[in-house]
Design an enzyme around this catalytic site. Sequence first.
Site, PDB file in Angstrom:
ATOM      1  CB  ALA A  93      -1.665   7.072   2.600  1.00 55.56           C
ATOM      2  CE  LYS A 152      -8.530   7.680  -1.060  1.00 53.48           C
ATOM      3  NZ  LYS A 152      -7.982   6.382   0.279  1.00 53.48           N
ATOM      4  CG  ASP A 212      -2.737   1.856   6.669  1.00 51.47           C
ATOM      5  OD1 ASP A 212      -3.115   2.671   6.840  1.00 51.47           O
ATOM      6  OD2 ASP A 212      -2.419   1.935   5.231  1.00 51.47           O
ATOM      7  CB  ALA A 246     -12.500  11.537   7.621  1.00 50.93           C
ATOM      8  CG  HIS A 254     -13.808   7.263   2.489  1.00 49.30           C
ATOM      9  ND1 HIS A 254     -12.236   6.698   2.753  1.00 49.30           N
ATOM     10  CD2 HIS A 254     -13.936   8.178   3.274  1.00 49.30           C
ATOM     11  CE1 HIS A 254     -11.814   7.139   3.648  1.00 49.30           C
ATOM     12  NE2 HIS A 254     -13.083   8.050   4.165  1.00 49.30           N
ATOM     13  CG  MET A 311      -7.495   5.318   5.015  1.00 49.79           C
ATOM     14  SD  MET A 311      -8.576   6.403   4.321  1.00 49.79           S
ATOM     15  CE  MET A 311      -8.529   8.058   5.493  1.00 49.79           C
ATOM     16  NE  ARG A 354      -6.111  -1.037  -1.019  1.00 48.90           N
ATOM     17  CZ  ARG A 354      -5.732   0.139  -0.989  1.00 48.90           C
ATOM     18  NH1 ARG A 354      -5.415   0.322   0.110  1.00 48.90           N
ATOM     19  NH2 ARG A 354      -3.805  -0.471  -1.080  1.00 48.90           N
ATOM     20  CG  ASP A 390      -1.348   1.093   0.974  1.00 47.68           C
ATOM     21  OD1 ASP A 390      -2.487   1.631   0.458  1.00 47.68           O
ATOM     22  OD2 ASP A 390      -1.626   1.290   2.235  1.00 47.68           O
TER      23      ASP A 390
END
Length: 282
Positions: A17, A56, A189, A48, A59, A52, A163, A15
Site C-alpha cells: 500500500a 497493525k 513509503d 491514524a 500500529h 504507518m 517493521r 512494500d
Amino acid sequence: MNYSNPSQLQAAILDWAGTVVDFGSFAPTQIFVEAFAEFDVQVSIEEARGPMGMGKWDHIRTLCDLPEVAERYRKVFGRTPTDADVTAIYERFMPLQIEKIAEHSALIPGALEVIAKLRGQGIKIGSCSGYPKQVMDKVVALAATNGYTADHVVATDEVPNGRPWPAQALANVIALGIDDVAACVKIDDTVPGILEGRRAGMWTVALTCSGNALGLTYEGYRALASDTLASERKRIHKLFEASRPHYLIDTIADLPQVIADINQRLARGKCPRATDSGTEQY
C-alpha cells in the site's frame, strides 16, 4: 574464500500500500478510524497515519499510547487502553480491513511497467507489508487480477517481529536465494519500512508522494500546484531524514533511474552501509 561486493542488484523488495497499490495509502488509514469509532473513540486520519508501516497490532498499540487518544479512551472506559483493549480493537479492525480492501486495490500508475523493466534486468521482486497474512492474501489476489504478482510475499505476522525490524526484508532474501543483502533495494513509503531496509543492510528508496506521507489520491497529487508540491516534498523529506534513505523519489514510476545509479555504485565497489554521504533526490 574472499569477500567481494556484489556488482549489480539482484532483488527489489517492494512494500504494497502506497508503493505498488493504493495511491495515498487509504485502505489501512480509514479502517483504523472506523475501528476506533466502533469503541466510541475518535481518531483522526492524521493520527491514524502517524505509525504507518508498522504491523497493525503494533500500529494500534502506538495510537493508544498517544496521550490524546489514551485520554479519549479513558473518558469512555474509565481507564487507558491495555494490551487486551488493543487486541479487541485489532480484532474489529481485521474484518473491516478485509471487507474494504478491494476499494483501494488499484495499482499505482507506472508500477507494472517499472516492475517489468526490473525483471528484464534479472532483478527478482520480493515484497512485504504491515498487513497480516489474512489481509495480505486478499491484497495479493486483487493485485494479481490487475497484472501484478511478486516473486515472494512476507506478511507482518509471518516473522517474529515486524517493521522497523529487518525480519521481513531478510525473509525475502532467504526465499529468493539472494547471496548478499547489498544486492537488494528496499522501496517503501513509510519510515518503519525504510528503517527495515536499512537494518537489513540494503539500499533504500523512500517514496514521498504516492503513499502515507502525502496522503492524496493520484488525481489530487497531479492537481497540486508546483509550489505546493515543492513545499510538500520538503516537508516529507524532513519526515524521512532520520531514517536515512539512500534515495527519495515521488513514486515507483521514478525508480528506474535509481536502479541504474545503484548499479553504477555497486560496479564501483560501493555498498549500502558505506554510502552515507547524503540522500539522493530524483
